[in-house]
Design an enzyme around this catalytic site. Structure first.
Site, PDB file in Angstrom:
ATOM      1  N   ASP A   1      -2.033  -0.166   2.606  1.00 20.18           N
ATOM      2  CA  ASP A   1      -2.074  -1.256   1.365  1.00 20.18           C
ATOM      3  C   ASP A   1      -2.949  -1.562  -0.153  1.00 20.18           C
ATOM      4  O   ASP A   1      -3.503  -0.699  -0.084  1.00 20.18           O
ATOM      5  CB  ASP A   1      -1.026  -2.575   0.884  1.00 20.18           C
ATOM      6  CG  ASP A   1       0.020  -2.891   0.245  1.00 20.18           C
ATOM      7  OD1 ASP A   1      -0.373  -2.947  -1.192  1.00 20.18           O
ATOM      8  OD2 ASP A   1       1.057  -2.947   1.073  1.00 20.18           O
TER       9      ASP A   1
ATOM     10  N   HIS B   1      -0.797  -7.059  -3.575  1.00 24.13           N
ATOM     11  CA  HIS B   1       0.193  -6.839  -2.687  1.00 24.13           C
ATOM     12  C   HIS B   1       0.404  -6.616  -1.386  1.00 24.13           C
ATOM     13  O   HIS B   1       0.729  -7.254  -0.279  1.00 24.13           O
ATOM     14  CB  HIS B   1       0.785  -5.239  -3.567  1.00 24.13           C
ATOM     15  CG  HIS B   1       1.971  -4.547  -2.657  1.00 24.13           C
ATOM     16  ND1 HIS B   1       1.877  -4.214  -1.662  1.00 24.13           N
ATOM     17  CD2 HIS B   1       3.329  -4.525  -3.537  1.00 24.13           C
ATOM     18  CE1 HIS B   1       3.424  -3.684  -1.907  1.00 24.13           C
ATOM     19  NE2 HIS B   1       3.755  -4.100  -2.391  1.00 24.13           N
TER      20      HIS B   1
ATOM     21  N   SER C   1       9.111  -3.084  -1.069  1.00 21.86           N
ATOM     22  CA  SER C   1       7.998  -3.918   0.090  1.00 21.86           C
ATOM     23  C   SER C   1       7.519  -4.713   1.435  1.00 21.86           C
ATOM     24  O   SER C   1       6.618  -4.537   1.632  1.00 21.86           O
ATOM     25  CB  SER C   1       6.943  -3.778  -1.452  1.00 21.86           C
ATOM     26  OG  SER C   1       6.368  -2.314  -1.644  1.00 21.86           O
TER      27      SER C   1
END
Ligand SMILES: *[C@@H]1O[C@H](CO)[C@@H](O)[C@H](O)[C@H]1NC(C)=O
Ligand SMILES: *[C@@H]1O[C@H](CO)[C@@H](O)[C@H](O)[C@H]1NC(C)=O
Ligand SMILES: *[C@@H]1O[C@H](CO)[C@@H](O)[C@H](O)[C@H]1NC(C)=O
Ligand SMILES: *[C@@H]1O[C@H](CO)[C@@H](O)[C@H](O)[C@H]1NC(C)=O
Ligand SMILES: *[C@@H]1O[C@H](CO)[C@@H](O)[C@H](O)[C@H]1NC(C)=O
Length: 792
Positions: free
Chosen positions: A151, A229, A569
């Site tokens: 990520d 994220h 996600s």
């Protein structure tokens, strides 16, 4: 459809696997040259030399070759990436042992498809997953499980990555490491919880130029996360238990306990996604490098919340598919997000048959908000409004915008001010998003927005201008009222209430990408669904929680340590956590067995006991929306039966999609020496996937499945329940499965007979084996071919 598939098979037959756009390009681009597993496994330097020798064949000198090389992949499989022009790429693709050559593409993070979904502060809600994820199971140190997160990096100071109480020493077979980088000191950043942190930039920089780390485009040249994220997904999957978590920028604090699905598991971070214009970009070349390292380091589970926008490329022309293929061969589960391109069909991503593909769903929470049009009527919308709006007038967008299209560029010339007005906009007039309408109303200084849009799970953001979402029919009613009245009526808007547990959940998030798979329609994707809407998890305090429509982070907002995010996600790391949980209880289960456990125990009903709805259409969901259903972690630990997949099954699968014996020899680690594609009569339909899909049924077909007893109960007799899909007859034999200590594995046969003609219509049913302790359900998806072949 059928001729298209044939065409695709033919393409695969040839070792020359290249994009058609390639021949027209002259300049150098980043390509990946993939060579299968590493024959020269023992000696990494030998492999590198071999790669360089191969590469130098298309350059004038070895020096030039060396300069062009970005990565040599040699730890877990064999291949390299380099800057090449089209003719060099073609020349390489023709060389012996080369399985594929493909251009490194850029994948996107699957947070949200638009700003609309980002950073929705959800007041007075605690992300209480304790009902889903039992903390007591298993205890620390039972079986160490390492989860690798591919990520945007990690914020190591987050409490989510503190060492758990009583956490043991780092497993001695762990080969990973924490690498140094900007503001990332391994000695303080890593601990017994965060045991690995690496970053990969060569591919990104070759494609986008040197990483821009200016104030305009903040990033860290290290495993440290700027986008947020990666910190969010890592804490969702394996975050430690943290009490008294809140979302401080919201006026209604959301206090509670945060933790990941597998809080006892270890974390290894592989930063492959980099911020450019506040968007995460993850290149194939970097992702390949992360797989090469992670599999060698010794991760047990890989969680990757990114993907390529359709059209999808063939399996062995994507870093994700290749990496997860080698992961599978080493017993490592790989979990991907399905994408945020819903609710349109066929846009599901990450569809390889050796990984898990996760859809997203909602939780049971709504925010009803009353709108009173004084002296007329009142209606109920949804919002996050926290103070009453009074003494304002209600007006139609048509008064302020050309054609009533709520966009900044459509503000009427010399138009009126919207001061003191609540303006009604339609999403369907000019196809505007909530964000666009908010910006437009802010520009005319309106007091609030009432936004008429089809029912979705999308909720308006608080920040720009107070907004209530209502249904199209309600908005139409208001518009017709306004057209009749000589003067603007007064309106009042009450505060939103947060209602938990009253509404029916889950619903498939409307943004969640839907099946069928556009390259392998005979393998059902997505596989499973998990929560992915308004998920609270860890966040870098230096990164603002929301992004403005301008594409920048909202600088007015103060830093937060926890933030709400939505997207597949966010659902993907929930499943990664469940995989870690199963892996810790059953350390010897293959990735296929673990996936089978998750798929066959999923639930298809919501809290009202009815079939889960599909957001967007608000119709009953089918397997293309939700896969097998919503994950049920407790049941998945003890599924009773599993559908496992052997190396031979994968070989047959590769034969079926057109790979040659020679190529398969290079792909499979230890193939049986005598295998031969031509002798294999098995079809993809017999591939022992836990869901059954026949995307083009022409005549009566019999397929086989093999189930293995993994129940702890002595009683292992299973009975059959069949729900046939539309237009076919389904017969299963045998109808009862008896397992004994001598018979742990049983084959059963499903005969499917078409009863009528159909034009591209999919039918959905299921096959269920059950007893007192277990219910093992497989989705059964059948589409009849337009022309049936009659057999008797
Ligand atoms: C590609 O690069 C090679 C080596 O630098 C060069 O000889 C060749 O002319 C180039 N081809 C094209 C089409 O640019
Ligand atoms: C979470 O849910 C469980 C079970 O419903 C309940 O016992 C617990 O008190 C809840 N925890 C919080 C922090 O709300
Ligand atoms: C960094 O990005 C910003 C915004 O895109 C741009 O204005 C700036 O010129 C870039 N700086 C460098 C050194 O590339
Ligand atoms: C909105 O308010 C700003 C600042 O008070 C003002 O400059 C602008 O002209 C106003 N716009 C309209 C359409 O009234
Ligand atoms: C089924 O398998 C489990 C372990 O995998 C075993 O303990 C159990 O006895 C088996 N049941 C039967 C009926 O053989």
């Amino acid at each position: 459809m059928f001729p298209k598939i044939i065409h695709f098979f033919c393409l695969l037959l040839s070792p020359l696997i290249l994009h058609s756009t390639l021949s027209s390009s002259i300049s150098s681009r980043v390509y990946i040259v993939y060579l299968g597993h590493n024959h020269l496994n023992d000696d990494a330097t030998l492999t590198s030399k071999y790669h360089l020798r191969l590469l130098s064949k298309v350059f004038a000198s070895e020096e030039d070759g060396k300069r062009a090389m970005l990565y040599s992949y040699k730890k877990s499989f064999s291949g390299f990436s380099a800057k090449l022009n089209a003719s060099q790429a073609i020349a390489l693709s023709k060389m012996e042992d080369v399985i594929s050559v493909f251009e490194s593409r850029t994948m996107k993070l699957h947070t949200t498809r638009s700003w609309d979904f980002l950073g929705l502060p959800i007041p007075s809600y605690t992300n209480n997953r304790s009902t889903l994820f039992p903390l007591r199971l298993p205890s620390y140190g039972d079986h160490d499980v390492v989860v690798g997160i591919f990520d945007s990096g990690v914020w190591p100071e987050s409490k989510s990555f503190d060492e758990n109480e009583g956490i043991g020493r780092i497993p001695c077979n762990w080969k990973g490491k924490c690498v140094k980088g900007y503001r990332f000191n391994p000695a303080s950043a890593c601990n017994r919880k965060l045991i690995g942190a690496r970053y990969y930039l060569n591919g990104f920089e070759a494609q986008y130029g040197a990483l821009n780390t200016t104030a305009d485009n903040p990033e860290f040249r290290s495993p440290r996360d700027f986008l947020g994220h990666g910190t969010h997904t890592a804490s969702t999957a394996v975050g430690a238990v943290v009490h008294n978590v809140a979302f401080p920028t919201s006026s209604l604090l959301a206090k509670g306990t945060a933790r990941g699905g597998a809080p006892w598991a270890r974390l290894a971070v592989y930063k492959v996604c980099w911020g450019k214009n506040y968007e995460g970009k993850c290149t194939d070349a970097d992702v390949m490098a992360a797989f090469d390292d992670a599999l060698h380091d010794g991760v047990d589970v890989i969680s990757a919340s990114f993907g390529e926008t359709p059209p999808l490329t063939p399996l062995f022309e994507s870093a994700s598919a290749i990496g997860s293929f080698h992961a599978m061969q080493r017993g490592v589960s790989v979990v991907f997000s399905a994408g945020n391109d819903g609710p349109h069909p066929s846009l599901v991503q990450n569809v390889s048959p050796w990984s898990i593909c996760v859809a997203a769903s909602t939780m049971d929470r709504t925010f009803p908000t009353p709108i009173f049009i004084l002296n007329h009527f009142s209606i109920m919308g949804e919002s996050l409004i926290t103070t009453n709006i009074i003494n304002v007038k209600l007006a139609d967008a048509i008064n302020y915008f050309n054609d009533g299209i709520c966009e900044r560029k459509n503000i009427r010339k010399g138009g009126k001010s919207g001061k003191g007005k609540v303006v009604v906009c339609f999403s369907t007039v000019g196809q505007v998003s909530i964000a666009t309408a908010q910006e437009a109303l802010k520009a005319i200084n309106a007091s609030a927005l009432i936004f008429g849009a089809p029912p979705t799970t999308e909720l308006p953001d608080l920040d720009l201008i107070p907004t209530v979402r209502i249904d199209i029919d309600q908005a139409t009613q208001i518009r017709n009222l306004l057209a009749e009245l000589p003067r603007l009526p007064m309106v009042e808007i009450g505060v939103a209430r947060s209602v938990i547990g009253k509404s029916v959940a889950p619903t498939v998030a409307y943004f969640s990408s839907r099946g069928p798979s556009s390259i392998l329609p005979d393998i059902l994707k997505p596989d499973i669904s998990a929560p992915g809407v308004n998920i609270l998890a860890a966040w870098p305090p230096e990164t603002a929680p929301t992004v403005r429509p301008s594409g920048k982070f909202n600088e007015e907002e103060e830093g937060v340590k926890w933030n709400f995010q939505s997207g597949t996600s966010m659902s993907c790391p929930h499943i990664s956590g469940v995989v870690a949980l199963i892996k810790s209880v059953h350390p010897n289960w293959s990735p296929a067995a673990i996936r089978s456990a998750i798929i066959t125990t999923a639930t298809k009903v919501d809290t009202s006991g009815n079939t889960i709805l599909a957001g967007g259409s608000m119709k009953a969901s089918d397997p293309f929306d939700i896969g097998a259903g919503q994950v049920n972690p407790i049941m998945a630990i003890n599924p009773g039966l599993i559908y496992d997949i052997t190396t031979n099954d994968y070989i047959t699968f590769l034969c079926n999609i057109g790979y040659t014996d020679q190529q398969i020899n290079n792909l499979i680690l230890n193939p049986s020496p005598h295998f031969c594609c031509r002798q294999s009569t098995a079809t993809i339909a017999n591939f022992n996937y836990p869901s059954i899909t026949l995307a083009n049924l022409r005549s009566t077909t019999t397929i086989r499945r093999i189930v293995r007893n993994v129940s702890l109960n002595k009683n292992a007799i299973y009975f059959l329940r069949v729900l046939p899909p539309y237009g076919v007859r389904v017969q299963v034999w045998p109808r009862v499965l008896f397992f004994s200590c001598f018979r742990q594995q049983i084959s059963y046969y499903v005969t499917i007979t078409p009863l009528r003609k159909s034009r591209g219509r999919y039918g959905f049913g299921e096959i269920q084996w059950f007893n007192r302790f277990h219910t093992v359900t497989s989705p059964l998806v059948v589409r009849l071919a337009t022309y049936l072949v009659h057999t008797n």
